[in-house]
Design a protein around this motif. Structure first.
Motif, PDB file in Angstrom:
ATOM      1  N   GLU A  47       0.832  -1.211   0.000  1.00 34.95           N
ATOM      2  CA  GLU A  47       0.000   0.000   0.000  1.00 34.95           C
ATOM      3  C   GLU A  47       0.868   1.264   0.000  1.00 34.95           C
ATOM      4  O   GLU A  47       0.597   2.210  -0.739  1.00 34.95           O
ATOM      5  CB  GLU A  47      -0.914   0.011   1.233  1.00 34.95           C
ATOM      6  CG  GLU A  47      -2.043  -0.986   1.200  1.00 34.95           C
ATOM      7  CD  GLU A  47      -3.235  -0.490   0.405  1.00 34.95           C
ATOM      8  OE1 GLU A  47      -3.167   0.618  -0.160  1.00 34.95           O
ATOM      9  OE2 GLU A  47      -4.240  -1.229   0.338  1.00 34.95           O
ATOM     10  N   THR A 121      -6.292  -2.170   8.730  1.00 37.14           N
ATOM     11  CA  THR A 121      -6.197  -2.807   7.416  1.00 37.14           C
ATOM     12  C   THR A 121      -7.197  -3.943   7.283  1.00 37.14           C
ATOM     13  O   THR A 121      -7.905  -4.049   6.279  1.00 37.14           O
ATOM     14  CB  THR A 121      -4.769  -3.334   7.186  1.00 37.14           C
ATOM     15  OG1 THR A 121      -3.854  -2.234   7.214  1.00 37.14           O
ATOM     16  CG2 THR A 121      -4.655  -4.048   5.840  1.00 37.14           C
ATOM     17  N   TYR A 122      -7.283  -4.765   8.303  1.00 35.99           N
ATOM     18  CA  TYR A 122      -8.134  -5.944   8.238  1.00 35.99           C
ATOM     19  C   TYR A 122      -9.622  -5.587   8.273  1.00 35.99           C
ATOM     20  O   TYR A 122     -10.419  -6.118   7.466  1.00 35.99           O
ATOM     21  CB  TYR A 122      -7.807  -6.875   9.404  1.00 35.99           C
ATOM     22  CG  TYR A 122      -8.539  -8.192   9.371  1.00 35.99           C
ATOM     23  CD1 TYR A 122      -8.303  -9.117   8.362  1.00 35.99           C
ATOM     24  CD2 TYR A 122      -9.469  -8.518  10.359  1.00 35.99           C
ATOM     25  CE1 TYR A 122      -8.973 -10.332   8.326  1.00 35.99           C
ATOM     26  CE2 TYR A 122     -10.147  -9.733  10.333  1.00 35.99           C
ATOM     27  CZ  TYR A 122      -9.889 -10.629   9.313  1.00 35.99           C
ATOM     28  OH  TYR A 122     -10.564 -11.827   9.285  1.00 35.99           O
ATOM     29  N   ARG A 125     -10.199  -1.211   6.090  1.00 37.13           N
ATOM     30  CA  ARG A 125      -9.778  -1.022   4.702  1.00 37.13           C
ATOM     31  C   ARG A 125     -10.248  -2.167   3.809  1.00 37.13           C
ATOM     32  O   ARG A 125     -10.734  -1.931   2.705  1.00 37.13           O
ATOM     33  CB  ARG A 125      -8.265  -0.891   4.638  1.00 37.13           C
ATOM     34  CG  ARG A 125      -7.730  -0.606   3.222  1.00 37.13           C
ATOM     35  CD  ARG A 125      -6.225  -0.439   3.243  1.00 37.13           C
ATOM     36  NE  ARG A 125      -5.821   0.719   4.023  1.00 37.13           N
ATOM     37  CZ  ARG A 125      -4.612   0.876   4.561  1.00 37.13           C
ATOM     38  NH1 ARG A 125      -3.699  -0.068   4.424  1.00 37.13           N
ATOM     39  NH2 ARG A 125      -4.320   1.959   5.248  1.00 37.13           N
ATOM     40  N   TYR A 126     -10.115  -3.412   4.279  1.00 40.73           N
ATOM     41  CA  TYR A 126     -10.431  -4.550   3.419  1.00 40.73           C
ATOM     42  C   TYR A 126     -11.606  -5.389   3.909  1.00 40.73           C
ATOM     43  O   TYR A 126     -11.950  -6.384   3.277  1.00 40.73           O
ATOM     44  CB  TYR A 126      -9.197  -5.431   3.224  1.00 40.73           C
ATOM     45  CG  TYR A 126      -8.166  -4.751   2.350  1.00 40.73           C
ATOM     46  CD1 TYR A 126      -8.407  -4.575   0.993  1.00 40.73           C
ATOM     47  CD2 TYR A 126      -6.984  -4.254   2.871  1.00 40.73           C
ATOM     48  CE1 TYR A 126      -7.473  -3.943   0.173  1.00 40.73           C
ATOM     49  CE2 TYR A 126      -6.049  -3.611   2.068  1.00 40.73           C
ATOM     50  CZ  TYR A 126      -6.304  -3.461   0.722  1.00 40.73           C
ATOM     51  OH  TYR A 126      -5.389  -2.820  -0.076  1.00 40.73           O
ATOM     52  N   ASP A 129     -11.407  -9.119   4.110  1.00 42.38           N
ATOM     53  CA  ASP A 129     -11.115  -9.779   2.840  1.00 42.38           C
ATOM     54  C   ASP A 129      -9.634  -9.635   2.481  1.00 42.38           C
ATOM     55  O   ASP A 129      -9.246  -8.808   1.649  1.00 42.38           O
ATOM     56  CB  ASP A 129     -11.988  -9.190   1.729  1.00 42.38           C
ATOM     57  CG  ASP A 129     -11.817  -9.922   0.407  1.00 42.38           C
ATOM     58  OD1 ASP A 129     -11.202 -11.003   0.395  1.00 42.38           O
ATOM     59  OD2 ASP A 129     -12.301  -9.403  -0.620  1.00 42.38           O
ATOM     60  N   GLY A 132      -8.889 -10.378  -1.144  1.00 42.26           N
ATOM     61  CA  GLY A 132      -9.181  -9.225  -1.992  1.00 42.26           C
ATOM     62  C   GLY A 132      -8.062  -8.210  -1.997  1.00 42.26           C
ATOM     63  O   GLY A 132      -7.814  -7.552  -3.008  1.00 42.26           O
ATOM     64  N   ALA A 133      -7.362  -8.086  -0.854  1.00 46.06           N
ATOM     65  CA  ALA A 133      -6.230  -7.164  -0.792  1.00 46.06           C
ATOM     66  C   ALA A 133      -5.134  -7.614  -1.748  1.00 46.06           C
ATOM     67  O   ALA A 133      -4.580  -6.813  -2.515  1.00 46.06           O
ATOM     68  CB  ALA A 133      -5.697  -7.085   0.638  1.00 46.06           C
ATOM     69  N   LYS A 136      -6.093  -7.087  -5.374  1.00 49.83           N
ATOM     70  CA  LYS A 136      -5.953  -5.692  -5.808  1.00 49.83           C
ATOM     71  C   LYS A 136      -4.581  -5.443  -6.427  1.00 49.83           C
ATOM     72  O   LYS A 136      -4.474  -4.799  -7.485  1.00 49.83           O
ATOM     73  CB  LYS A 136      -6.161  -4.764  -4.605  1.00 49.83           C
ATOM     74  CG  LYS A 136      -5.771  -3.324  -4.832  1.00 49.83           C
ATOM     75  CD  LYS A 136      -5.858  -2.524  -3.544  1.00 49.83           C
ATOM     76  CE  LYS A 136      -5.234  -1.144  -3.696  1.00 49.83           C
ATOM     77  NZ  LYS A 136      -5.280  -0.372  -2.433  1.00 49.83           N
TER      78      LYS A 136
END
Length: 535
Positions: A47, A121-122, A125-126, A129, A132-133, A136
């Protein structure tokens, strides 16, 4: 113009440690630790690089068992509770160290910041998922995710039964397709263990490349002209990239590798063992077993028992120095090698992903510095994925690699010795029986089909190379032994009930709930193979 390429490959894998029958199962914590200390910190590094417009390329294996854990709703919510307990412990540690051990207070504050970032983050932000991170960054062209055998089975031994070999490979590839809606370009051979029998089932799944151990490539027939600095094409048509010795030694070596530097955080000194039992009891195992909490206040310091408090600033400075050193060595390595090649060389650097963050706390920071330095401070090499390299240079020398692995001594001894040899007669017999069932019932329906599919799952779970590895290492041996016995016993009962035509449906549904990996599995993958074993 760049003279060559560097390919970083992180192998992210854990065995299937899901135990819904227990509220707090000790081995599930392996997954929670890996998420907190390795996988999510790596995502945060990606990121930050993307945010700062720093170009980077990296490859990762996300094994089918790991993907299954990441996507499981029960595990997701248990991990959330794990994070919340960790944050609660961190708040108490801030108060305790501020009052009683102020020299450790800055480190406690560091953990608070770190765990809050992981939680953000867990959750925010996501939204739970993690797959999915990673997807991306795949879609952005920065990350090449490759697949692996279904349960990380040790393929050279499974290859005794071509049908079982095909099942491990095909189910692994199918799992990847289910999660990522695309075909994998590469395949991580579990334990980097290569034998020629893997070529045909890999080619059937349209796999382009594998990673093998150094000597497996350089002892190939004929000898590779460029050593490990270019892939070879096996007799079965698969590109094989060899691990670079020099770059591996710099990171992996216990005596010379970066992670052993005295400024880095000490892994083996954790408050789960250091602090008063009554204080730490709510944050360790409910049975009172002391375990790692992830909060460690000391740096390596030296080889003795004496440890000094961890200095985060000094550790980051050292990570930046080591990143610069790694870059410098790759520059000189590529300059030297490229002079004798007709194409730009590739330096292949595979590592266990859990090294970065879990074992080597500063590992993700090292990666961050390395990508940034390489983007701005040199023009000799560029980071690339193996798939990209093959697109640029699809024609390579034909060579048949030697059987090999990256285990101790380089062959198969880790997975076949006096500590674990007893398991194989059971695994081979179960594989024979699974093939027998698939031939006996070529088109089962209803309850019988469900039982056959569950038998396939139990066999696959028993075949995990992790169990033999754990027995050899001498840690958590009882758990590994119990897992082998558990899955073989379940398989055997299913086999007998299927043949008798008397299946205990209640018991079967319980198995499906506990061992629920591979929801789309089709037992017919074990139908007898009529093709040659290998080219």
């Amino acid at each position: 113009m760049h003279k060559g390429y560097v390919s970083l490959i992180l192998h992210a894998h854990l065995p299937y440690v899901r135990h819904p029958e227990y509220e707090n199962f000790l081995e599930e914590k392996w997954f929670y630790e890996a998420l907190t200390e390795s996988y999510i910190p790596l995502i945060n590094v990606f990121e930050s690089l993307e945010r700062d417009k720093v170009d980077f390329r990296i490859s990762m294996t996300l094994t089918p068992t790991l993907l299954s854990l990441m996507s499981d709703n029960l595990i997701k919510h248990r991990y959330l509770r794990y994070l919340e307990r960790l944050l609660d412990l961190t708040e108490k540690e801030i108060q305790r160290t501020q009052k009683y051990e102020p020299y450790l207070y800055p480190v406690a504050r560091m953990y608070e910041s770190r765990f809050k970032e992981v939680y953000h983050t867990y959750v925010d932000r996501y939204h739970f998922d993690i797959i999915g991170a990673f997807r991306k960054f795949m879609d952005a062209g920065k990350l090449e995710v490759i697949t692996c055998a279904a349960t990380h089975g040790f393929l050279p031994f499974i290859a005794l039964h071509p049908e079982a070999l095909r099942a491990q490979i095909k189910i692994g590839v199918d799992t990847y397709r289910r999660f990522f809606d695309r075909n994998p370009v590469g395949f991580w051979l579990p334990e980097c263990a290569y034998v020629p029998e893997v070529d045909i089932p890999l080619r059937e799944e349209d796999i382009k490349y594998v990673i093998i151990e150094t000597h497996g490539l350089i002892y190939g027939t004929p000898r590779p002209k460029y050593g490990t600095f270019a892939p070879v094409i096996t007799q079965g048509g698969i590109a094989a990239f060899g691990r670079d010795v020099e770059s591996s030694k710099q990171v992996w070596s216990a005596s010379e590798g970066y992670p052993g530097d005295y400024d880095y955080r000490e892994y083996y000194r954790d408050i789960g063992y250091d602090l008063d039992f009554e204080y730490i009891r709510p944050y360790i195992h409910p049975d009172g077993i002391r375990i790692n909490t992830g909060i460690k206040y000391y740096k390596i310091t030296g080889k003795g028992d004496y440890k000094e408090p961890y200095d985060r600033k000094a550790a980051l400075e050292k990570a930046a120095i080591h990143a610069g050193n790694f870059m410098f060595n790759r520059e000189h390595q590529i300059r030297y090698v490229s002079g004798g090649m007709e194409r730009p060389p590739i330096v292949v650097c595979p590592y266990d992903a859990e090294l970065f963050g879990h074992w080597w706390f500063e590992g993700p920071d090292w990666l961050n510095y390395l990508f940034r330095k390489a983007a701005y401070d040199q023009q000799v090499f560029r980071f690339i994925t193996p798939g990209e390299y093959l697109e640029m240079y699809p024609e390579n020398q034909l060579s048949n690699p030697s059987p090999s692995s990256w285990g101790n001594k380089g062959y198969f001894e880790v997975w076949l010795n006096q500590t674990n040899d007893w398991i194989y007669r059971h695994l081979h017999k179960a594989a024979e029986r699974m093939i027998e069932l698939a031939e006996m019932f070529p088109d089962a329906r209803g309850l019988k089909k469900d039982a056959l599919n569950q038998a396939s799952r139990e066999l696959l779970l028993a075949q995990s190379s992790d169990w033999a590895f754990i027995m050899n290492s001498g840690t958590m041996v009882d758990y590994a032994v119990n897992r082998i016995k558990l899955h073989i016993n379940r398989f055997t009962r299913l086999y007998e009930e299927i043949k008798k035509g008397s299946i205990d449906e209640s018991w079967l549904r319980g198995l499906e709930s506990r061992d629920n990996i591979f929801p789309d599995i089709d037992y017919r993958v074990y139908r007898p193979v009529t093709r040659p074993l290998y080219p």
